[in-house]
Motif scaffolding. Structure first.
Motif, PDB file in Angstrom:
ATOM      1  N   LEU A 115      -3.392  16.383  -0.772  1.00 13.69           N
ATOM      2  CA  LEU A 115      -4.483  17.085  -0.371  1.00 13.69           C
ATOM      3  C   LEU A 115      -4.308  18.514  -0.361  1.00 13.69           C
ATOM      4  CD1 LEU A 115      -5.267  15.198   2.936  1.00 13.69           C
ATOM      5  CD2 LEU A 115      -6.844  15.302   1.219  1.00 13.69           C
ATOM      6  N   GLN A 130       8.173   4.122   6.441  1.00 12.32           N
ATOM      7  CA  GLN A 130       6.897   4.163   5.595  1.00 12.32           C
ATOM      8  C   GLN A 130       6.101   4.932   6.302  1.00 12.32           C
ATOM      9  OE1 GLN A 130       5.496  -0.086   5.073  1.00 12.32           O
ATOM     10  NE2 GLN A 130       7.409  -0.697   5.648  1.00 12.32           N
ATOM     11  N   GLY A 131       5.623   4.845   7.511  1.00 10.47           N
ATOM     12  CA  GLY A 131       4.485   5.797   8.060  1.00 10.47           C
ATOM     13  C   GLY A 131       4.638   7.206   7.497  1.00 10.47           C
ATOM     14  N   ILE A 132       5.681   7.607   7.699  1.00 12.03           N
ATOM     15  CA  ILE A 132       5.972   9.102   7.486  1.00 12.03           C
ATOM     16  C   ILE A 132       6.018   9.091   6.107  1.00 12.03           C
ATOM     17  CG2 ILE A 132       7.858  10.904   7.383  1.00 12.03           C
ATOM     18  CD1 ILE A 132       8.618   9.622  10.162  1.00 12.03           C
ATOM     19  N   ILE A 178       0.844  -1.190  -0.026  1.00 15.54           N
ATOM     20  CA  ILE A 178      -0.154  -0.160  -0.041  1.00 15.54           C
ATOM     21  C   ILE A 178       0.884   1.270   0.008  1.00 15.54           C
ATOM     22  CG2 ILE A 178      -1.575   1.357   1.348  1.00 15.54           C
ATOM     23  CD1 ILE A 178      -2.634  -1.282   2.383  1.00 15.54           C
ATOM     24  N   ILE A 197       3.915   7.619   3.887  1.00 11.92           N
ATOM     25  CA  ILE A 197       2.567   7.742   3.587  1.00 11.92           C
ATOM     26  C   ILE A 197       1.881   9.120   3.820  1.00 11.92           C
ATOM     27  CG2 ILE A 197       0.029   6.692   3.830  1.00 11.92           C
ATOM     28  CD1 ILE A 197       1.649   4.053   4.542  1.00 11.92           C
ATOM     29  N   LEU A 198       2.154   9.561   5.046  1.00 13.47           N
ATOM     30  CA  LEU A 198       1.760  10.749   5.668  1.00 13.47           C
ATOM     31  C   LEU A 198       2.048  12.012   4.673  1.00 13.47           C
ATOM     32  CD1 LEU A 198       1.743  10.824   9.410  1.00 13.47           C
ATOM     33  CD2 LEU A 198      -0.281  11.131   8.119  1.00 13.47           C
ATOM     34  N   VAL A 219       0.382  11.827   1.271  1.00 13.62           N
ATOM     35  CA  VAL A 219      -0.976  12.080   1.618  1.00 13.62           C
ATOM     36  C   VAL A 219      -1.221  13.692   1.552  1.00 13.62           C
ATOM     37  CG1 VAL A 219      -3.131  11.929   2.990  1.00 13.62           C
ATOM     38  CG2 VAL A 219      -1.975   9.861   2.126  1.00 13.62           C
ATOM     39  N   MET A 220      -0.420  14.375   2.512  1.00  8.49           N
ATOM     40  CA  MET A 220      -0.662  15.461   2.771  1.00  8.49           C
ATOM     41  C   MET A 220      -0.441  16.433   1.314  1.00  8.49           C
ATOM     42  SD  MET A 220       0.625  16.152   6.538  1.00  8.49           S
ATOM     43  CE  MET A 220       0.884  17.663   6.473  1.00  8.49           C
ATOM     44  N   ARG A 224      -6.368  21.010  -2.858  1.00  7.86           N
ATOM     45  CA  ARG A 224      -7.018  22.120  -2.358  1.00  7.86           C
ATOM     46  C   ARG A 224      -6.647  23.450  -3.209  1.00  7.86           C
ATOM     47  NH1 ARG A 224      -6.332  22.154   4.064  1.00  7.86           N
ATOM     48  NH2 ARG A 224      -7.301  20.189   3.608  1.00  7.86           N
ATOM     49  N   ILE A 266      -5.120   8.831  -2.355  1.00  3.44           N
ATOM     50  CA  ILE A 266      -6.082   7.925  -1.409  1.00  3.44           C
ATOM     51  C   ILE A 266      -7.595   8.238  -1.649  1.00  3.44           C
ATOM     52  CG2 ILE A 266      -4.653   6.826   0.250  1.00  3.44           C
ATOM     53  CD1 ILE A 266      -6.276  10.381   0.393  1.00  3.44           C
ATOM     54  N   LEU A 267      -7.913   9.326  -2.293  1.00  2.00           N
ATOM     55  CA  LEU A 267      -9.437   9.753  -2.397  1.00  2.00           C
ATOM     56  C   LEU A 267      -9.919   9.199  -3.657  1.00  2.00           C
ATOM     57  CD1 LEU A 267      -8.679  13.294  -1.310  1.00  2.00           C
ATOM     58  CD2 LEU A 267      -9.733  11.570  -0.066  1.00  2.00           C
TER      59      LEU A 267
END
Lengths: 333, 339
Positions: B327, B315-317, B267, B319-320, B323-324, B331, B277-278
């Motif tokens: 986003l 990995q977690g960072i 993922i 993804i974050l 995604v940001m 916007r 992810i949207l």
């Protein structure tokens, strides 16, 4: 005279009310689940005479404790239409931070416990903050932190475990209070408070409103962002508390603790009738869902299935519960 | 989309036209490729052995099965869904493949069956997930979370965690290297190109973007949402099947367990590869670059002496951050759309 006339009237309404209440209970999700749970327990008690003993039931309750603690805030979160996949990772990270603060940083154990729980709260708060302020969908945010927090647990501990805690530390995980394990008292209080807050406060009603129609809730003046921040922080807090008491019970911290526990938590909440799309659900339902899953698990174990393989049942229950909810929902409307 | 870009570039002044072309050039795929190159150079400066031919091939080889699985995942996410069960599925299909190969060794049937059956089983299981998601309207996160544990438990029940040894030599597909390049890398490159072309030019490929981007518009333009989602999950099953064979034939033994965190890795590759992810946007070239990037990071950590235990946090960072960025970009786009 008036009293005599009122007397039969009152008993009649009471009878009617009782019957109406019973019918509502039986056809409600909780009622159906309760009946299934009781049947499952009776079947199990015929299979093994050790199952329906006070000793075994308290043992089962202790085993259920961690999942149950996380399922309470998860009920809140799913009611608002969100989800928290990171609870298992927060659980692992809190335990590791507790052990690290005590063993490696040399802090007093009392302080280490507080830091462990606090780190859980912060982890939950960070989830909430990104969901509310940046607008990251809860599913993705908590999937990212599922990796991040587990990664922190691995990174901080370098896969080493902490052990050899002083004796008093084990009291809460293994000791009794008034003849019952501490876990039962703590869980009982947590369930009671969570249920009252959800059912009887404007905060609780606000959660349902958010799940039903978030924009509407905003226009109605409900502080949606603050409520969400609170429930994700609450989720982190409960994971932290569960991690502390679990560590006390098993007497060691490991970085892979709680891996996959989010599945059990979500399965229990959804089985308990909370709508995965948000807007409805109760704490009572979640509690029955928790008991049913634990009963099914121990049933499988009694019939000789290996522990890891019970995940087949939990997974199937999760899918089936939502399937049935969907069908019943379509039928009701 | 194409129409808007064309009309914009014809009406725009020369200066902003250049800027539009530049920003078009700097899409996510190019940014990712640059990131891979920059990171590689950085690690190489710290430790020149990083670019030894053997290490580069090893890195790409390891990326391959992740990239192949990420192709399927990318389609699933573009369609507005997610699949958590792929980690368990790869473990299960690898074991099935290995068991069949052992059977083939004793005679009775040819070895290629060991390479075909996992593809069908994968497609079948994913078709079931797709059915629950598309027709019974259960959120894909819940279905695949459930399937994750069903498959994992089933694998343990079946194998009791016993490893599979004594696999036939011909089975070791991933260990062969024609022209000095390991087989998985061919799979990664060819499947990525095929999938990219298919996503861009076929009707179904376009439908996947439509379903994920704007469900209502997709419906109005005559696209069957349910059939499209079914197809996406079935293709995902085939990709996972191929990935599981590349995974199973890497070493001389198959572990018969579910590799922990594998689904997260896949993922992450997809999301880092620019799959929003949207839903509705993303490319498979991006997800392949994403899995290569993850492996550059993973191998690079060893070469600059950072503990592997931090990999999952990275990995977690990743993804974050992705995604940001996504986003924020959305916007900004909606602001400029309004202006």
């Amino acid at each position: 005279m008036a009293a005599v006339e009122q007397q039969p009237l009152q008993t009649e309404t009471f009878g009617q009310r009782l019957r109406a209440w019973l019918t509502r209970l039986v056809i409600s999700q909780e009622g159906i689940l309760l009946i299934i749970t009781i049947i499952a327990m009776l079947v199990l008690s015929t299979q093994s005479d050790r199952f329906l003993t006070a000793r075994n039931l308290t043992r089962e309750a202790v085993l259920l404790f961690e999942v149950a603690m996380m399922a309470l805030p998860m009920t809140y979160i799913i009611i608002t239409g969100g989800i928290d996949l990171s609870v298992g990772s927060i659980f692992g990270m809190s335990a590791i931070i507790l052990g690290f603060a005590w063993q490696d940083a040399g802090l007093p154990l009392e302080l280490a416990i507080a830091i462990g729980i606090l780190s859980g709260m912060i982890a939950g708060f960070v989830n909430g903050l990104f969901i509310v302020r940046v607008g990251v969908p809860p599913l993705i945010m908590t999937l990212a932190t599922l990796a991040l927090y587990r990664g922190m647990a691995l990174g901080i501990s370098q896969a080493r475990s902490a052990r050899g805690f002083p004796d008093w530390f084990y009291e809460v995980g293994r000791g009794d209070f008034l003849g019952l394990p501490w876990q039962i008292w703590i869980l009982g209080a947590a369930i009671l408070i969570s249920a009252i807050v959800l059912a009887r406060t404007s905060f609780g009603r606000g959660l349902y409103a958010i799940g039903n129609n978030e924009l509407g809730a905003r226009f109605a003046g409900i502080p949606v962002d603050r409520y969400k921040l609170i429930i994700y922080t609450f989720s982190g807090f409960m994971s932290g508390v569960a991690a502390w008491i679990f560590t006390s019970r098993v007497s060691t911290t490991r970085s892979d603790m709680g891996t996959g526990i989010e599945l059990d938590v979500i399965a229990a909440v959804v089985l308990g009738g909370t709508d995965i799309f948000g807007g409805s659900g109760t704490i009572a339902g979640t509690v029955i869902g928790l008991i049913l899953i634990q009963v099914l698990k121990s049933g499988l174990l009694l019939s000789g299935v290996k522990g890891d393989a019970t995940t087949v049942m939990v997974g199937a229950v999760l899918i089936l519960a939502i399937l049935i909810n969907n069908l019943v929902g379509r039928f009701r409307s | 989309m194409t129409a808007t870009t064309q009309s914009a570039s014809t009406t725009a002044a020369a200066g902003s036209g250049v800027r539009a072309r530049l920003s078009g050039f700097f899409n996510q795929d190019v940014v990712l490729a640059l990131l891979v190159v920059t990171l590689t150079i950085f690690v190489w400066l710290v430790n020149p052995r990083f670019l030894a031919q053997r290490n580069v091939l090893d890195m790409l080889n390891n990326s391959s099965y992740i990239a192949v699985a990420a192709i399927g995942m990318t389609m699933v996410i573009i369609s507005g869904n997610i699949d958590i069960s792929v980690g368990s599925l790869i473990g299960l299909l690898a074991t099935i493949s290995g068991q069949i190969a052992i059977g083939a060794q004793d005679g009775g049937y040819p070895l290629w069956i060991a390479f075909i059956v996992p593809l069908f089983v994968g497609a079948l299981i994913e078709a079931f997930i797709g059915f629950l998601v598309a027709y019974l309207r259960i959120p894909s996160i819940v279905v695949s979370l459930g399937m994750f544990s069903i498959l994992k438990g089933a694998l343990i029940l079946w194998t009791n965690g016993v490893w599979i040894y004594n696999l036939p030599d011909d089975f070791m597909l991933a260990q062969q290297a024609p022209l000095g390049v390991p087989v998985p890398i061919y799979f990664m490159v060819i499947l990525t190109i095929l999938a990219a072309l298919w996503m861009k030019y076929s009707a179904t490929g376009r439908a996947i973007y439509a379903v994920g981007g704007n469900r209502e518009a997709a419906r109005l333009s005559g696209i069957s949402e349910k059939a499209t989602i079914m197809k996406v999950f079935i293709i995902n099953g085939v990709m996972v099947g191929i990935a599981s064979i590349l995974f199973a034939t890497q070493f001389n033994a198959i572990q018969s367990t579910v590799p922990p965190g594998l689904e997260l890795f896949i993922i992450t590759a997809s999301v880092v590869g620019g799959v929003s992810i949207l839903g509705g946007t993303g490319t498979v070239i991006g997800s392949t670059l994403g899995s290569i990037l993850l492996h550059v990071i993973r191998f690079g950590m060893q070469f600059v002496d950072v503990s592997q235990y931090w990999l999952q946090a990275v990995q977690g960072i990743l993804i974050l951050v992705t995604v940001m960025v996504d986003l924020l970009r959305r916007r900004r786009q909606s602001y400029s759309g309004r202006g």
